[in-house]
Design an enzyme around this catalytic site. Structure first.
Site, PDB file in Angstrom:
ATOM      1  N   HIS A   1      -5.803  -3.702  -9.229  1.00 46.07           N
ATOM      2  CA  HIS A   1      -7.518  -3.662  -9.053  1.00 46.07           C
ATOM      3  C   HIS A   1      -8.046  -2.641  -8.019  1.00 46.07           C
ATOM      4  O   HIS A   1      -7.497  -1.753  -7.348  1.00 46.07           O
ATOM      5  CB  HIS A   1      -7.744  -5.469  -8.904  1.00 46.07           C
ATOM      6  CG  HIS A   1      -7.440  -5.357  -7.707  1.00 46.07           C
ATOM      7  ND1 HIS A   1      -7.619  -6.859  -7.255  1.00 46.07           N
ATOM      8  CD2 HIS A   1      -7.095  -4.917  -6.483  1.00 46.07           C
ATOM      9  CE1 HIS A   1      -7.590  -6.608  -6.415  1.00 46.07           C
ATOM     10  NE2 HIS A   1      -7.055  -5.685  -6.104  1.00 46.07           N
TER      11      HIS A   1
ATOM     12  N   SER B   1      -1.994  -5.113  -5.372  1.00 42.93           N
ATOM     13  CA  SER B   1      -3.050  -4.835  -5.235  1.00 42.93           C
ATOM     14  C   SER B   1      -2.813  -3.033  -4.411  1.00 42.93           C
ATOM     15  O   SER B   1      -2.030  -2.715  -4.643  1.00 42.93           O
ATOM     16  CB  SER B   1      -4.156  -5.450  -4.144  1.00 42.93           C
ATOM     17  OG  SER B   1      -5.303  -4.954  -3.313  1.00 42.93           O
TER      18      SER B   1
END
EC number: 3.4.21.92
Length: 202
Positions: free
Chosen positions: A131, A106
């Site tokens: 993501h 992330s």
């Protein structure tokens, strides 16, 4: 990262140095900071971002022409905290070399890719995951709508930066970040998140 902030990681080793003026002891992270090494271990939040930003600014003031090494092992976290680190990495004069140890997920992956071009590394068994930003909001429908629009703008902003940092088309970044997208160290190099997988210090 200082001794208080790293207590959750267990005992912090101390390093004792001898000099003409006697002995001096440092916690291991302070000693490595002298060598221009910064760590991001654990979640990206306002507290960890504050420590990283302060260390980046300090090392720039010590020597604006010498690279800084930034070791990342993080599951990600707050976008605003991560962007504070990202902007500071770009703001300061020294190049910031990034290295993934363990996992950069992330916002951790975003910061890994944010290192100076040609100076972004991963260790051979590390993993990277990208993501879209996550968000949760409660309240009136209008407030939820405002926050939904903001998170979509944030997603677009992060995707554009990732496309620029990796050399991947924006459409591919948008597709890949729809869900958790895991990459090995070698796959991260092929994707453009890092420049080299290093097995041994040269």
């Amino acid at each position: 990262m200082n001794a208080l902030e790293t207590q959750g990681l267990g005992m912090i080793p101390m390093v004792i140095e001898q000099s003409g003026r006697g002995e001096r002891s440092y916690d291991i992270y302070s000693r490595l900071l002298k060598e221009r090494v910064i760590f991001l271990v654990g979640p990206v939040n306002d507290q960890t971002a504050n420590l990283v930003v302060a260390q980046l600014l300090f090392l720039e003031s010590e020597n604006p022409d010498k690279d800084i090494s930034f070791y990342i092992n993080s599951p990600g976290g707050s976008v605003s905290a991560g962007m504070a680190i990202f902007d500071t990495m770009n703001f300061i004069k020294p190049d910031v070399s990034t290295l993934c140890t363990g996992m950069a997920a992330s916002m951790g992956a975003f910061l890994l890719a944010a290192g100076a071009k040609g100076k972004r590394f991963a260790l051979p068994n590390s993993k990277v995951m990208i993501h879209q930003p996550l968000g949760g909001m409660q309240g009136q429908a209008t407030e939820i709508e405002i926050h939904a629009r903001e998170i979509l703008k944030t997603r677009e902003q992060l995707n554009k930066i990732l496309a620029e940092r990796t050399g991947q088309p924006l459409e591919k970044i948008q597709r890949d970040t729809e869900r958790d997208y895991f990459l090995s160290a070698d796959e991260s190099r092929e994707y453009g998140l890092v420049d080299q997988v290093i097995h041994r210090r040269s």
